[in-house]
Enzyme design. Structure first.
Site, PDB file in Angstrom:
ATOM      1  N   LYS A   1       0.845  -1.193   0.000  1.00 27.02           N
ATOM      2  CA  LYS A   1       0.000   0.000   0.000  1.00 27.02           C
ATOM      3  C   LYS A   1       0.880   1.243   0.000  1.00 27.02           C
ATOM      4  CE  LYS A   1      -4.272   0.669   2.586  1.00 27.02           C
ATOM      5  NZ  LYS A   1      -4.808   0.600   3.952  1.00 27.02           N
TER       6      LYS A   1
HETATM    7  C1  E4P Z   1      -8.202   0.842   4.529  1.00 24.77           C
HETATM    8  O1  E4P Z   1      -7.481   0.503   3.622  1.00 24.77           O
HETATM    9  C2  E4P Z   1      -8.163   2.196   5.128  1.00 24.77           C
HETATM   10  O2  E4P Z   1      -6.911   2.459   5.674  1.00 24.77           O
HETATM   11  C3  E4P Z   1      -9.268   2.316   6.154  1.00 24.77           C
HETATM   12  O3  E4P Z   1     -10.483   1.851   5.566  1.00 24.77           O
HETATM   13  C4  E4P Z   1      -9.420   3.719   6.711  1.00 24.77           C
HETATM   14  O4  E4P Z   1     -10.560   3.750   7.525  1.00 24.77           O
HETATM   15  P1  E4P Z   1     -10.853   4.952   8.554  1.00 24.77           P
HETATM   16  O5  E4P Z   1     -11.130   6.174   7.776  1.00 24.77           O
HETATM   17  O6  E4P Z   1     -12.057   4.482   9.329  1.00 24.77           O
HETATM   18  O7  E4P Z   1      -9.621   5.083   9.421  1.00 24.77           O
END
Ligand code: E4P
Length: 222
Positions: A83
């Site tokens: 990522k």
């Molecule tokens: C997933 O890949 C993201 O990092 C995550 O869904 C972020 O979620 P949040 O906005 O609830 O922290």
């Protein structure tokens, strides 16, 4: 539609994987920090539980170090998706890692313009954050509709739309209606998807009536 779960908690991942609903897992530095464990150990363990893509995020901010970190993360298991953040350096790293055959998930996407760049950089996934857009009074789901539509117009855009920052079951339903490829869902919300009060009420009534018959399906010798 694929369901990923949005957690780095091994117990939650193991329990939800047993439901047969989990096609992958997404983590981020905040979710890993909550576990208090070593990042690479957590990723290796998740990769053994769930065979689908497991997102593990780089923490460098320059392309060169992101690529180095990405290679290290990708070496943990063949199902790691590295990522990277949607920055200029992140997209340069995405192009380099994708060209080397590594799955890349471009995260922190908040606009349709950014999503086009992620596709052009060869990302396997782009992660638009719907909840965080809703939080600032913009429509997260409108962004998903835009990206799904744009990607559908170009055969050479093979990037999958991974709806992230999901806060409620309706985000999942709307993402499915729009044809998003993946939703990454927090464990609590995935559990909510199973539930409806009329299912519980209906089942209780069926079981009551069945008990009155005195029969048992497994005990039936006929
Ligand atoms: C997933 O890949 C993201 O990092 C995550 O869904 C972020 O979620 P949040 O906005 O609830 O922290």
């Amino acid at each position: 539609m694929k369901f990923f779960i949005d957690t780095a908690d091994i117990d939650e991942i193991r329990a939800l994987a047993e439901t047969g609903m989990v096609d992958g897992v997404t983590t981020n530095p905040s979710l890993v920090a909550k576990t208090g464990r070593r990042f690479t150990d957590v990723v290796a363990e998740i990769c053994k539980i769930v065979p689908g893509p497991i997102s593990a995020e780089v923490t460098a901010t320059d392309a060169e170090t992101m690529i180095e970190e990405g290679r290290k993360l990708a070496a943990i298991a063949s199902n790691v998706a590295v990522k990277v953040p949607l920055t200029e350096d992140g997209l340069r790293a995405c192009r380099a890692l994708s060209d080397q055959g590594t799955m890349v998930n471009v995260t922190l996407c908040f606009s349709a313009a950014q999503s086009i760049l992620a596709a052009k950089a060869g990302a396997a996934f782009v992660s638009p954050f719907v909840g965080r857009l809703d939080d600032i009074g913009q429509s997260g789901m409108e962004l998903i509709a835009d990206i799904v539509e744009i990607y559908s117009r170009y055969d050479d855009f093979t990037t999958e739309v991974l709806v992230a920052s999901i806060r409620n079951p309706m985000h999942v339903v709307e993402a499915a209606r729009m044809g998003a490829h993946v939703a990454t869902i927090p464990p609590k919300i995935l559990s909510q998807l199973f539930k409806h009060p009329l299912t519980d009420k209906g089942l209780a009534a069926f079981l009551d009536d069945w008990a009155k018959t005195g029969q048992s399906i497994l005990g039936d010798q006929g």
